[in-house]
Motif scaffolding. Sequence first.
Motif, short mmCIF file in Angstrom:
data_model
loop_
_atom_site.label_atom_id
_atom_site.label_comp_id
_atom_site.label_asym_id
_atom_site.label_seq_id
_atom_site.Cartn_x
_atom_site.Cartn_y
_atom_site.Cartn_z
N ALA A 86 30.63 30.55 -41.72
CA ALA A 86 30.75 31.15 -40.38
C ALA A 86 31.60 32.41 -40.42
O ALA A 86 31.30 33.40 -39.74
CB ALA A 86 31.35 30.13 -39.42
N LEU A 87 32.67 32.40 -41.23
CA LEU A 87 33.51 33.59 -41.36
C LEU A 87 32.75 34.74 -41.98
O LEU A 87 32.85 35.89 -41.55
CB LEU A 87 34.75 33.26 -42.19
N TYR A 88 31.97 34.45 -43.03
CA TYR A 88 31.17 35.49 -43.67
C TYR A 88 30.15 36.08 -42.70
O TYR A 88 29.93 37.30 -42.64
CB TYR A 88 30.45 34.94 -44.90
N LEU A 89 29.51 35.21 -41.92
CA LEU A 89 28.52 35.68 -40.95
C LEU A 89 29.19 36.50 -39.85
O LEU A 89 28.64 37.50 -39.38
CB LEU A 89 27.79 34.49 -40.34
N ALA A 90 30.38 36.07 -39.43
CA ALA A 90 31.12 36.83 -38.42
C ALA A 90 31.50 38.21 -38.96
O ALA A 90 31.38 39.22 -38.24
CB ALA A 90 32.38 36.07 -38.01
N PHE A 91 31.94 38.25 -40.21
CA PHE A 91 32.31 39.54 -40.82
C PHE A 91 31.09 40.45 -40.94
O PHE A 91 31.16 41.65 -40.62
CB PHE A 91 32.93 39.30 -42.20
N GLY A 92 29.96 39.89 -41.40
CA GLY A 92 28.75 40.70 -41.54
C GLY A 92 28.24 41.23 -40.22
O GLY A 92 27.91 42.42 -40.09
N SER A 93 28.20 40.36 -39.21
CA SER A 93 27.73 40.79 -37.89
C SER A 93 28.68 41.80 -37.27
O SER A 93 28.24 42.79 -36.66
CB SER A 93 27.59 39.57 -36.96
N GLY A 94 29.98 41.57 -37.43
CA GLY A 94 30.96 42.51 -36.89
C GLY A 94 30.87 43.88 -37.55
O GLY A 94 30.98 44.92 -36.87
N LEU A 98 30.02 47.34 -35.54
CA LEU A 98 30.89 48.51 -35.52
C LEU A 98 30.19 49.74 -36.09
O LEU A 98 30.26 50.84 -35.53
CB LEU A 98 32.16 48.22 -36.33
N THR A 99 29.50 49.54 -37.22
CA THR A 99 28.77 50.66 -37.82
C THR A 99 27.69 51.17 -36.87
O THR A 99 27.53 52.39 -36.69
CB THR A 99 28.13 50.22 -39.14
#
Length: 207
Positions: A86-94, A98-99
């Motif tokens: 879930a953390l990895y998915l949150a980081f990727g989506s975030g 932002l980009t």
Amino acid sequence: MAWVYQWRSGKAGSTALLYRGAAAVLVILVGLAHLELSLEENPFWHTQSLGSVPVLNLLLLLWGLPAVIFWGFSRLPLKFRLKKAALYLAFGSGTLYLTGAIRHFWQQGQLLLSLPTSVAEQYSYSLVFLTIAIATVLLSQWQNKSGPRKAGFVLLSGVVLKVFVVDLNDLTGVLRALSFIGLGLSLVMLGWLFQRLQKSDVDAVSS
């Protein structure tokens, strides 16, 4: 809804397994739909109308809101592997949000990679992610969390590499020199703050 089901399973007693199963099914279905939107119909290479208002546009639904939801899942009492995923998915989506938000601002509502990227846009990426990296390092050091601290330093290293390899190639003369000086001062300030936090931790432990 899956988040609510997972939370409710902790108080459901004998029907907890049913709630968890329903939550898992919803997550899988939403994940598959989101995967199609992020790959096949990704606005970085698929022309589509995203809206003209910065921040409050379709990118918020596509990547911004999922990042918050995935982060919320990572805070639930789940297995370690699920929390990590879930953390990895949150980081990727975030990161995608932002980009995309930065490019949406500079490209007047479009994200297509085929569009030319200005120097101002390149520096916007560096500034935003540099700020996030520094904040991550300082907050994780203050809270004594090694994982986020390492992630912050990795992100910081990536931003510095981008500045030297990409951003500075578009500048010459005084602007290039000022950019070098500004980046150097930022890193020196980060090192000083990091040492101050470490010293505060040592003093707190000693006392």
